[in-house]
Design an enzyme around this catalytic site. Sequence first.
Site, short mmCIF file in Angstrom:
data_model
loop_
_atom_site.label_atom_id
_atom_site.label_comp_id
_atom_site.label_asym_id
_atom_site.label_seq_id
_atom_site.Cartn_x
_atom_site.Cartn_y
_atom_site.Cartn_z
N CYS A 139 38.15 20.19 -39.25
CA CYS A 139 36.70 20.08 -39.19
C CYS A 139 36.19 20.90 -38.01
O CYS A 139 36.79 20.87 -36.93
CB CYS A 139 36.31 18.61 -39.01
N LEU A 140 35.10 21.61 -38.22
CA LEU A 140 34.54 22.44 -37.14
C LEU A 140 34.10 21.60 -35.95
O LEU A 140 34.01 22.10 -34.84
CB LEU A 140 33.36 23.27 -37.67
N HIS A 161 34.41 15.42 -47.92
CA HIS A 161 34.42 15.55 -46.46
C HIS A 161 33.00 15.73 -45.91
O HIS A 161 32.60 15.06 -44.95
CB HIS A 161 35.32 16.74 -46.08
N GLU A 162 32.22 16.62 -46.55
CA GLU A 162 30.87 16.91 -46.04
C GLU A 162 29.93 15.72 -46.24
O GLU A 162 29.10 15.43 -45.37
CB GLU A 162 30.30 18.17 -46.69
N GLN A 203 26.16 18.07 -38.10
CA GLN A 203 27.04 18.91 -37.25
C GLN A 203 26.26 19.94 -36.45
O GLN A 203 26.78 20.51 -35.49
CB GLN A 203 28.10 19.62 -38.10
N HIS A 212 30.19 13.23 -43.58
CA HIS A 212 29.46 13.58 -42.35
C HIS A 212 28.03 13.00 -42.39
O HIS A 212 27.49 12.64 -41.34
CB HIS A 212 29.34 15.10 -42.21
N GLY A 220 32.73 24.49 -44.99
CA GLY A 220 31.69 23.50 -45.23
C GLY A 220 31.04 23.11 -43.93
O GLY A 220 31.64 23.22 -42.85
NI NI Z 1 33.79 18.40 -40.99
#
Ligand code: NI
Length: 150
Positions: free
Chosen positions: A90-91, A132-133, A50, A136, A45
């Site tokens: 998370c990236l 989660h997304e 991000q 963000h 995701g």
């Molecule tokens: Ni994330």
Amino acid sequence: MIMNIRKIGDPVLRTKAREVTLITDQTREILDNMAETMYAAPGVGLAAPQVGILQRLVVIDVGEEHGLFQLINPVITEYSEEKEIMEEGCLSVPGQEGGVLRSKAVTVKALDRDGKEIEIRAEGYLARAIQHEIDHLDGILFVDKVIAGE
Ligand code: NI
């Protein structure tokens, strides 16, 4: 085009993203670049903040039967009362994982890349990724919610 993924400490990750009011070819290009960036990472995701874009756009592919979701202005309209703790990463927070308590199932409304209204009933890993997304988009990172882990 693969975009640069912003890391924790970058203020853009803490800024609330704006609703998309007009879906254009540029919107679709951003969504496609986000998907390419997510797959290359690799991740399941990615939200627009991000990659430094403060628009309410997310891409998700948890690798199950669902395939790729490219969501515009996603909103969770229903949360299951039943919750569970699962490990997340998370990236934007490399090398860190932790348990987060979230609803097991959610209903999300969004626009697809053509501006059509869609509704998704998700559970398990997909429901987790959606929550989660969308966090963000409001400047929230999973580390804010970790209740167990390293
Ligand atoms: Ni994330």
